[in-house]
Design a protein around this motif. Sequence first.
Motif, PDB file in Angstrom:
ATOM      1  N   ALA A 101       0.830  -1.207   0.000  1.00  0.00           N
ATOM      2  CA  ALA A 101       0.000   0.000   0.000  1.00  0.00           C
ATOM      3  C   ALA A 101       0.867   1.260   0.000  1.00  0.00           C
ATOM      4  CB  ALA A 101      -0.927  -0.014   1.209  1.00  0.00           C
ATOM      5  N   GLU A 104       2.157   2.226  -3.265  1.00  0.00           N
ATOM      6  CA  GLU A 104       1.150   2.873  -4.099  1.00  0.00           C
ATOM      7  C   GLU A 104       0.851   4.302  -3.632  1.00  0.00           C
ATOM      8  OE1 GLU A 104      -0.125   1.623  -6.873  1.00  0.00           O
ATOM      9  OE2 GLU A 104       1.173  -0.138  -6.599  1.00  0.00           O
ATOM     10  N   LEU A 106      -0.093   5.291  -0.570  1.00  0.00           N
ATOM     11  CA  LEU A 106      -1.159   5.379   0.421  1.00  0.00           C
ATOM     12  C   LEU A 106      -0.577   5.500   1.826  1.00  0.00           C
ATOM     13  CD1 LEU A 106      -3.361   2.565  -1.116  1.00  0.00           C
ATOM     14  CD2 LEU A 106      -3.953   4.995  -1.068  1.00  0.00           C
ATOM     15  N   GLU A 153     -11.807   6.922  -3.381  1.00  0.00           N
ATOM     16  CA  GLU A 153     -10.917   6.373  -4.407  1.00  0.00           C
ATOM     17  C   GLU A 153      -9.699   5.711  -3.769  1.00  0.00           C
ATOM     18  OE1 GLU A 153      -7.454   6.358  -7.065  1.00  0.00           O
ATOM     19  OE2 GLU A 153      -7.734   7.743  -5.372  1.00  0.00           O
ATOM     20  N   ALA A 154      -9.201   6.295  -2.669  1.00  0.00           N
ATOM     21  CA  ALA A 154      -8.055   5.707  -1.975  1.00  0.00           C
ATOM     22  C   ALA A 154      -8.414   4.355  -1.370  1.00  0.00           C
ATOM     23  CB  ALA A 154      -7.549   6.656  -0.895  1.00  0.00           C
ATOM     24  N   LEU A 156     -10.462   2.175  -2.723  1.00  0.00           N
ATOM     25  CA  LEU A 156     -10.349   1.226  -3.835  1.00  0.00           C
ATOM     26  C   LEU A 156      -8.892   0.860  -4.085  1.00  0.00           C
ATOM     27  CD1 LEU A 156     -12.863   2.696  -6.456  1.00  0.00           C
ATOM     28  CD2 LEU A 156     -13.215   0.712  -4.988  1.00  0.00           C
ATOM     29  N   ARG A 157      -8.022   1.853  -4.055  1.00  0.00           N
ATOM     30  CA  ARG A 157      -6.593   1.611  -4.291  1.00  0.00           C
ATOM     31  C   ARG A 157      -5.986   0.758  -3.181  1.00  0.00           C
ATOM     32  NH1 ARG A 157      -4.158   7.065  -4.180  1.00  0.00           N
ATOM     33  NH2 ARG A 157      -2.193   5.922  -4.451  1.00  0.00           N
ATOM     34  N   ALA A 160      -6.930  -2.807  -3.862  1.00  0.00           N
ATOM     35  CA  ALA A 160      -6.132  -3.382  -4.945  1.00  0.00           C
ATOM     36  C   ALA A 160      -4.731  -3.745  -4.461  1.00  0.00           C
ATOM     37  CB  ALA A 160      -6.057  -2.405  -6.109  1.00  0.00           C
ATOM     38  N   ALA A 161      -4.126  -2.865  -3.643  1.00  0.00           N
ATOM     39  CA  ALA A 161      -2.796  -3.142  -3.099  1.00  0.00           C
ATOM     40  C   ALA A 161      -2.837  -4.347  -2.168  1.00  0.00           C
ATOM     41  CB  ALA A 161      -2.271  -1.911  -2.359  1.00  0.00           C
ATOM     42  N   GLN A 164      -2.882  -7.481  -4.190  1.00  0.00           N
ATOM     43  CA  GLN A 164      -1.558  -7.784  -4.739  1.00  0.00           C
ATOM     44  C   GLN A 164      -0.684  -8.477  -3.698  1.00  0.00           C
ATOM     45  OE1 GLN A 164       0.053  -4.088  -6.233  1.00  0.00           O
ATOM     46  NE2 GLN A 164      -1.696  -3.750  -7.602  1.00  0.00           N
ATOM     47  N   GLU A 214     -18.966  -0.137  -6.188  1.00  0.00           N
ATOM     48  CA  GLU A 214     -18.399   1.177  -6.505  1.00  0.00           C
ATOM     49  C   GLU A 214     -19.470   2.261  -6.570  1.00  0.00           C
ATOM     50  OE1 GLU A 214     -15.720  -1.969  -8.328  1.00  0.00           O
ATOM     51  OE2 GLU A 214     -17.862  -1.633  -8.078  1.00  0.00           O
ATOM     52  N   GLY A 240     -12.182  -2.740  -4.311  1.00  0.00           N
ATOM     53  CA  GLY A 240     -10.853  -2.585  -4.902  1.00  0.00           C
ATOM     54  C   GLY A 240     -10.086  -3.885  -4.940  1.00  0.00           C
TER      55      GLY A 240
END
Length: 270
Positions: A101, A104, A106, A153-154, A156-157, A160-161, A164, A214, A240
């Motif tokens: 994170a 990215e 964050l 939006e953060a 969601l990011r 995603a992180a 990963q 979303e 995310g």
Amino acid sequence: MNPFVFACITPHGSEIIAELSQQNVALMERTRHSMEHLGAHMRGAKPDTIILLTPHGTRVDGQFSIANSEHMYGELAEHGGKVVMDRAVDRELASAMAERARAEGLAVGVLNFATSEGPLSCLPLDWGAIVPLYFMPDVPIVVVTPSRHVSYEAHLRFGAAMAQAVSASGKRVGLIASCDWAHAHDAKGPYGYHEAAAKLDAQVVELIRTCDLEGMMSFDEQFVNDAKPDGIWQSLILAGAIPRALRDVEFLSYEVPTYFGLMCAAFFNR
């Protein structure tokens, strides 16, 4: 690719647990049955670790909070009943999630308490974690608390992180977004009544049924403040983590037995 073996949205009202609802065991019975269903799915998925997203953990304004103590302990006592929980923390995965994170861009706070390791390295488990975990297999956990000072939006990011890091770990990981919904359904409740509560919950039910998590990003700030949900932020992390094209949903239940909304939904790999 969806790296999670199973994911779900759960509520966390303490009376979902039968031992804590002795005055009225039927109060949240419908939700209790749904939670038992979700727990059976999670056990069948055989996770090595469960990531739990809670709105009630240790909060850090402007940062995602990741608990990284040796273990976590909590107690819930209501209506003459008591539940005690002590869970090991998957520190390797917690650290990897934080590292990914931060890469990215964050803001992440990695939390511990007292000692770097050993029995004194212990953070509290809140009801937002204890209630859903009560129905789940006893495996190591990673507890994450989002911040409402961070953009949708953060979230969601961050999800995603997180995905990963899970994928890179090679572990079988389950994901729980612990979410109660609008808290303004009853004038006698602690937050009073507002007509926005029923409206927001109805929209959330439809968004979850259609896998459009979303869509919660479009909620007006005043609408959210009036309805007082605590599930949007954890749901967006889940969104995310598991892109919409990879989600199949089983919507199990919605009810408002007291002043706040309870929903249960399972997400499967498409």
